[in-house]
Write an enzyme that holds these catalytic residues in place. Structure first.
Site, PDB file in Angstrom:
ATOM      1  N   ASP A   1     -34.664  38.281 171.756  1.00 49.83           N
ATOM      2  CA  ASP A   1     -33.207  38.084 172.530  1.00 49.83           C
ATOM      3  C   ASP A   1     -32.251  37.401 171.689  1.00 49.83           C
ATOM      4  O   ASP A   1     -32.182  36.034 171.442  1.00 49.83           O
ATOM      5  CB  ASP A   1     -33.667  37.417 173.706  1.00 49.83           C
TER       6      ASP A   1
ATOM      7  N   GLU B   1     -27.163  22.238 144.201  1.00 49.32           N
ATOM      8  CA  GLU B   1     -27.670  20.890 144.005  1.00 49.32           C
ATOM      9  C   GLU B   1     -27.421  20.038 145.389  1.00 49.32           C
ATOM     10  O   GLU B   1     -26.504  19.766 145.820  1.00 49.32           O
ATOM     11  CB  GLU B   1     -27.116  20.158 143.066  1.00 49.32           C
TER      12      GLU B   1
ATOM     13  N   GLU C   1     -28.166  17.467 148.152  1.00 47.69           N
ATOM     14  CA  GLU C   1     -28.714  16.014 148.199  1.00 47.69           C
ATOM     15  C   GLU C   1     -29.244  15.859 149.803  1.00 47.69           C
ATOM     16  O   GLU C   1     -28.691  16.464 150.743  1.00 47.69           O
ATOM     17  CB  GLU C   1     -27.504  15.121 147.738  1.00 47.69           C
TER      18      GLU C   1
ATOM     19  N   GLU D   1     -30.588   9.512 144.073  1.00 47.73           N
ATOM     20  CA  GLU D   1     -29.243   9.434 143.939  1.00 47.73           C
ATOM     21  C   GLU D   1     -28.338   8.133 144.063  1.00 47.73           C
ATOM     22  O   GLU D   1     -29.026   7.237 144.346  1.00 47.73           O
ATOM     23  CB  GLU D   1     -28.787  10.558 144.999  1.00 47.73           C
TER      24      GLU D   1
ATOM     25  N   GLU E   1     -31.981  13.708 145.395  1.00 52.20           N
ATOM     26  CA  GLU E   1     -31.913  14.983 144.984  1.00 52.20           C
ATOM     27  C   GLU E   1     -32.872  16.179 144.133  1.00 52.20           C
ATOM     28  O   GLU E   1     -33.488  15.235 143.532  1.00 52.20           O
ATOM     29  CB  GLU E   1     -30.582  15.104 144.111  1.00 52.20           C
TER      30      GLU E   1
ATOM     31  N   HIS F   1     -23.391  20.600 145.491  1.00 56.16           N
ATOM     32  CA  HIS F   1     -22.608  21.415 144.475  1.00 56.16           C
ATOM     33  C   HIS F   1     -23.304  22.693 144.101  1.00 56.16           C
ATOM     34  O   HIS F   1     -24.520  23.058 144.002  1.00 56.16           O
ATOM     35  CB  HIS F   1     -22.762  20.465 142.946  1.00 56.16           C
TER      36      HIS F   1
ATOM     37  N   ARG G   1     -15.023  14.487 136.565  1.00 57.08           N
ATOM     38  CA  ARG G   1     -15.824  15.034 137.789  1.00 57.08           C
ATOM     39  C   ARG G   1     -14.919  14.681 138.899  1.00 57.08           C
ATOM     40  O   ARG G   1     -15.447  14.841 140.106  1.00 57.08           O
ATOM     41  CB  ARG G   1     -16.963  13.895 138.017  1.00 57.08           C
TER      42      ARG G   1
ATOM     43  N   GLU H   1     -18.855  25.097 138.577  1.00 57.67           N
ATOM     44  CA  GLU H   1     -19.433  24.224 139.502  1.00 57.67           C
ATOM     45  C   GLU H   1     -18.558  23.744 140.610  1.00 57.67           C
ATOM     46  O   GLU H   1     -17.534  22.922 140.301  1.00 57.67           O
ATOM     47  CB  GLU H   1     -19.868  22.920 138.728  1.00 57.67           C
TER      48      GLU H   1
ATOM     49  N   ARG I   1     -17.508  21.524 143.554  1.00 61.81           N
ATOM     50  CA  ARG I   1     -18.026  20.423 143.979  1.00 61.81           C
ATOM     51  C   ARG I   1     -17.838  19.972 145.406  1.00 61.81           C
ATOM     52  O   ARG I   1     -18.321  18.704 146.008  1.00 61.81           O
ATOM     53  CB  ARG I   1     -17.783  19.227 143.042  1.00 61.81           C
TER      54      ARG I   1
END
Length: 445
Positions: free
Chosen positions: A54, A134, A136, A191, A198, A247, A318, A335, A337
């Site tokens: 359903d 990645e 976490e 982490e 992670e 990420h 970063r 990547e 982030r």
């Protein structure tokens, strides 16, 4: 790549492994894993796409008057779960796509939608969209009543070698369980935050990786319970601590060649990669609604915790939204982030791929990469360089999503409307709630 299995292979596995039940899983609009469980006496029906459910009871699916849905299992996702029922019977799992009773793929199924966008990619001449997530998560202690708490299972920090606490023991069993299910785990570590972990598994094509992140979350939660712990993928479970990100590493391939790589290109990136990157940057505000789909998500996207706040890119830095990690030819990637693990992986990858493909079509180069910390720039400096902020609330992210026709097209009409309805309701509920912070702040006014 996903393995090829036949119906006969699955029948043999059921018999050889003494599987008693079959769990047929699929994903709703919010990224929540759903399942229908049947005894193995129904195996032939399962393999012949004859199991109905359903759909009107699933968030974002259909109304009551059009509720019948059919599950089409993907044989390549067959796995015998490493835990059984209370009597020791084994459970087999198949990930399914949702279809209408006519046999047509249901457009409200996030997995079907990703397949649709992947077909658009193939129509442009590319063969694979490879993804490495990645994700976490936090492991907190369970209370005596069996419910979650925010009591830490450890007080370690980034990459600490903790071998004797419950969090580390749980993480090791999660890794062993995943490997027993066919995952290739590349790294597992503590982490930045207390009780934060992670586990990274090998990249693969987009559909396989989206399936695997759903399996990964299921395994993490199940093994955590065995250890008296509660696993959460909530973006920001504890104030003042690092939040949970997911990420998203992306590469585009054509006949086995990574088209993002160019040994003669600046940063070893091809023009295709830079065009794709520009597509991500231009549609980043709308993608944020999908990659950060909860009210809580925006309590992670703040300065000071490495999560991005501004739309920019870099090779080593970063702080921007997109980073280009150092890599060899086959692993050259972008990547992104910003996303967190509350995101629906099928919708997130559909949106990112659609934006990137549009960037390739438009052939526009991105802004210059950022070499300094974006958070330390003045507002005038950011404006001068064309660096815009990501949405700061779910409300603003949904506004950006509603203004971006391309990202809406990445979800299609059905999922777009379901997503907007779901998130506007969530925001409305949040704005009407009264928190302890408000009472402590204003009760004496």
């Amino acid at each position: 790549m996903s393995k090829t299995l036949t119906a006969e292979d699955i029948k043999n596995s059921v018999e050889n492994e003494d599987v008693r039940f079959l769990r047929l899983t699929f994903t709703d609009i919010n990224g929540t894993l759903k399942s229908v469980e049947v005894p193995t006496s129904q195996l032939d029906k399962v393999l012949n796409n004859e199991i109905r459910f359903d759909g009107s009871s699933i968030d974002g699916f259909v109304r009551i008057e059009e509720s019948d849905m059919v599950l089409y299992p993907d044989f390549s996702t067959w796995a015998v779960l490493p835990w059984g029922d209370e009597e020791g019977g084994k459970i087999g799992r198949l990930i399914c796509s949702v279809h209408k009773t006519s046999g047509e793929p249901f457009e409200g199924d996030p997995r079907n939608n990703l397949k649709r966008v992947l077909k658009e990619m193939k129509d442009m001449g590319f063969t694979d969209f490879d993804i490495g997530f990645e994700a976490e998560f936090h492991l907190f202690k369970l209370g005596e009543d069996g419910n979650w708490t925010t009591e830490n299972a450890d007080h370690a920090s980034y990459f600490d070698m903790t071998s004797d606490d419950e969090g580390a023991r749980c993480r090791r069993e999660i890794v062993e369980t995943l490997e027993g299910m066919g995952f290739e785990v590349e790294a597992a570590h503590h982490e930045v935050g207390s009780s934060q972990h992670e586990i990274d598994f090998k990249f693969d094509d987009a559909l396989t990786t989206a399936d695997r992140v759903q399996t990964f979350k299921m395994v993490v939660r199940a093994i955590a319970r065995k250890h008296g712990l509660f696993a959460t993928f909530m973006a920001k479970p504890v104030q003042g601590e690092a939040g949970n990100g997911m990420h998203t590493n992306m590469s585009l391939f054509k006949d086995g060649t990574n088209v993002f790589y160019d040994k003669n290109g600046k940063y070893n990136l091809s023009k295709t990669a830079l065009y794709f990157l520009n597509g991500i940057l231009e549609h980043a505000r709308a993608i944020t609604a999908i990659g950060n789909p909860t009210v809580n998500s925006y309590k992670r996207l703040i300065p000071g915790y490495e999560a991005p706040v501004y739309i920019s890119w870099a090779t080593k830095n970063r702080s921007p939204l997109v980073r280009i990690p150092s890599a060899e030819e086959v692993t050259t990637r972008l990547e992104m982030r910003s996303a967190d693990p509350t995101a629906n992986p099928y919708l997130l990858l559909a949106a990112a791929l659609k934006a990137g493909l549009q960037g390739i079509k438009e052939e526009k180069m991105p802004m210059e990469p950022v070499t300094s910390n974006v958070f330390e720039m003045s507002e005038d400096e950011r404006n001068e360089r064309g660096i815009k902020p990501l949405p700061s609330t779910l409300h603003n992210a949904i506004k950006a999503f509603k203004e971006d026709e391309l990202i809406q097209d990445a979800l299609g009409k059905h999922l777009t409307q379901s997503f907007i309805d779901s998130k506007e309701l969530e925001w409305s509920q949040y704005t009407q709630s009264v928190s302890d912070w408000e009472r402590n702040k204003y009760m004496n006014y």
